[in-house]
Design an enzyme around this catalytic site. Structure first.
Site, short mmCIF file in Angstrom:
data_model
loop_
_atom_site.label_atom_id
_atom_site.label_comp_id
_atom_site.label_asym_id
_atom_site.label_seq_id
_atom_site.Cartn_x
_atom_site.Cartn_y
_atom_site.Cartn_z
CE1 TYR A 1 -3.17 3.01 0.76
CE2 TYR A 1 -2.03 3.23 2.87
CZ TYR A 1 -2.91 3.73 1.93
OH TYR A 1 -3.53 4.93 2.15
CE LYS B 1 -3.02 5.94 -1.63
NZ LYS B 1 -4.02 6.84 -2.17
NE ARG C 1 -1.51 -3.98 13.42
CZ ARG C 1 -2.48 -3.13 13.16
NH1 ARG C 1 -3.59 -3.56 12.61
NH2 ARG C 1 -2.37 -1.85 13.43
N1 LIG Z 1 -8.53 6.88 6.03
C1 LIG Z 1 -7.28 7.18 6.38
O1 LIG Z 1 -6.92 7.24 7.57
C2 LIG Z 1 -6.25 7.47 5.31
C3 LIG Z 1 -4.94 7.76 5.70
C4 LIG Z 1 -3.99 8.06 4.72
C5 LIG Z 1 -4.36 8.08 3.38
N2 LIG Z 1 -5.64 7.78 3.03
C6 LIG Z 1 -5.99 7.81 1.59
O2 LIG Z 1 -7.11 8.66 1.43
C7 LIG Z 1 -7.93 8.23 0.34
C8 LIG Z 1 -9.37 8.11 0.80
O3 LIG Z 1 -9.44 7.26 1.94
P1 LIG Z 1 -10.84 6.90 2.58
O4 LIG Z 1 -10.57 6.43 3.96
O5 LIG Z 1 -11.78 8.03 2.34
O6 LIG Z 1 -11.24 5.63 1.68
P2 LIG Z 1 -12.67 5.18 1.14
O7 LIG Z 1 -12.55 3.74 0.78
O8 LIG Z 1 -13.75 5.59 2.09
O9 LIG Z 1 -12.83 6.03 -0.20
C9 LIG Z 1 -12.27 5.65 -1.44
C10 LIG Z 1 -13.34 5.87 -2.50
O10 LIG Z 1 -12.79 5.58 -3.79
C11 LIG Z 1 -13.73 4.82 -4.54
N3 LIG Z 1 -12.95 4.05 -5.54
C12 LIG Z 1 -11.98 3.16 -5.29
N4 LIG Z 1 -11.50 2.67 -6.43
C13 LIG Z 1 -12.19 3.28 -7.45
C14 LIG Z 1 -12.14 3.21 -8.87
N5 LIG Z 1 -11.30 2.37 -9.52
N6 LIG Z 1 -12.96 3.99 -9.59
C15 LIG Z 1 -13.83 4.83 -8.97
N7 LIG Z 1 -13.92 4.95 -7.62
C16 LIG Z 1 -13.10 4.17 -6.87
C17 LIG Z 1 -14.45 3.96 -3.51
O11 LIG Z 1 -15.72 3.50 -3.93
C18 LIG Z 1 -14.55 4.92 -2.33
O12 LIG Z 1 -15.73 5.70 -2.37
C19 LIG Z 1 -7.32 6.92 -0.15
O13 LIG Z 1 -6.54 7.22 -1.30
C20 LIG Z 1 -6.43 6.49 1.00
O14 LIG Z 1 -5.34 5.74 0.54
C21 LIG Z 1 -6.60 7.47 3.95
#
Ligand SMILES: NC(=O)c1ccc[n+]([C@@H]2O[C@H](COP(=O)([O-])OP(=O)(O)OC[C@H]3O[C@@H](n4cnc5c(N)ncnc54)[C@H](O)[C@@H]3O)[C@@H](O)[C@H]2O)c1
Length: 323
Positions: A136, A140, A277
């Site tokens: 992952y 990124k 982990r």
């Molecule tokens: N949640 C955290 O703590 C965190 C921390 C660091 C980075 N991030 C990054 O932030 C971003 C959002 O995280 P989140 O927690 O909101 O995740 P999430 O899973 O809630 O949101 C991701 C969205 O992208 C959509 N999606 C995924 N693949 C797709 C595709 N091929 N085409 C169209 N839509 C697609 C999903 O349906 C979903 O709505 C991600 O890129 C994640 O790596 C999140």
């Protein structure tokens, strides 16, 4: 007014950003395949499409956008270890399609502190060496590199925003975190305390930290949303590209977080001890000075405020977005 394409805008962080951008008067188009996201999280313009489908991305790009904020990704660390190809495809191919179809358009990327791997300093600044310890984080880091190469070739500016631990829910009480499965600490602790999930497992209580449990930097989802707006405004003004670490700069241990959840709910969080982990560092805390200087951004919410908003959301929405 900017015309902004928000990918993954039905997800947790993407929908918070889309709502903020719309409230600020920008024209927001969300694209999401709803594989993880929720239709109810965003009530503006939505194109349901999979960004792995290059034709769909080309069609979308026929509209004119002033900027793209790219949230869509798969983001489960453990799953990325089991299914690395799926992660390389899901986290790089959509970005390649977007960059090819939207030449010159600035991109704000959802990145993560997982690009760093094991910290060599108590607080992580942007120039900390990158050595991701799971697929992952590696995908990124590669996405950041792709955008840096594109910018160097004069094909579009970028901002990579590396979130630490996103948490909390919107102030309106209507929107919050609903991942399936939920792997994040605060929603899991709340669910355990409310009897909606089994006891929480704490992975290692013998770390070299003040109470033996891991220390993380929790940043409110509305603060993250604000940072995206600032980053996009910077790029739209012709500001230079770069990477910014987004956190509060203050770490809280797992035990401290459980204490805060217990205070907010007035109920104990049942937990049991598990082994460490692999790849889990004891400390992961941001050094957010660059974001303050370049983006005029600073997290406004502290841990009690994050937990209180999350508790409000989970109390009122026992099944998340499912009625
Ligand atoms: N949640 C955290 O703590 C965190 C921390 C660091 C980075 N991030 C990054 O932030 C971003 C959002 O995280 P989140 O927690 O909101 O995740 P999430 O899973 O809630 O949101 C991701 C969205 O992208 C959509 N999606 C995924 N693949 C797709 C595709 N091929 N085409 C169209 N839509 C697609 C999903 O349906 C979903 O709505 C991600 O890129 C994640 O790596 C999140």
């Amino acid at each position: 007014m900017l015309r902004i394409l928000v990918t993954g805008g039905c997800g947790y962080i993407g929908s918070a950003a889309a709502r903020l951008l719309a409230r600020e008067g920008h024209a927001v188009t969300v694209v999401d395949d709803l594989s993880e996201g929720h239709r109810q999280a965003w009530d503006g313009e939505l194109v349901v499409a999979d960004l792995l489908d290059e034709d769909a991305v080309r069609k979308l790009a026929q509209r004119r956008f002033d900027g793209v904020i790219h949230f869509a990704a798969r983001a489960y660390v453990g799953e990325s270890v089991q299914q690395p190809l799926r992660y390389w495809r899901a986290n790089l191919v959509p970005l390649i399609h977007l960059c090819a179809a939207l030449e010159g358009v600035p991109v704000v990327l959802s990145s993560t502190c997982a690009v760093f791997g094991l910290p060599q300093a108590p607080a992580l600044a942007e120039d900390h060496p990158q050595a991701p310890v799971n697929p992952y984080g590696a995908t990124k880091a590669a996405a950041e590199r792709l955008l840096a190469d594109r910018a160097a070739a004069g094909q579009g500016a970028y901002a990579a925003l590396r979130y630490f631990n996103a948490a909390g829910a919107d102030a309106d009480g209507r929107h919050g975190e609903d991942h399936r499965p939920e792997t994040h600490l605060i929603p899991r602790a709340i669910a355990a305390a409310l009897g909606r999930a089994p006891a929480l497992t704490i992975y290692g209580a013998d770390w070299d930290t003040p109470d033996g449990t891991c220390v993380r930097d929790f940043v409110h989802v509305e603060d993250l949303a604000a940072a995206h707006l600032r980053a996009l405004e910077r790029l739209a003004r012709g500001g230079s590209s770069g990477c910014w670490n987004l956190g509060t700069g203050r770490g809280h241990s797992v035990r401290e977080v459980l204490g805060e959840v217990e205070r907010a709910l007035g109920a104990p969080v049942p937990w049991n001890g598990g082994p460490r982990r692999p790849g889990d560092p004891p400390y992961l805390v941001a050094q957010p000075a660059r974001a303050r200087a370049d983006l005029s951004w600073q997290a406004r919410h502290d841990l009690p405020s994050i937990v209180a908003s999350a508790v409000g959301w989970h109390r009122r929405h026992p099944n998340g977005y499912t009625p």
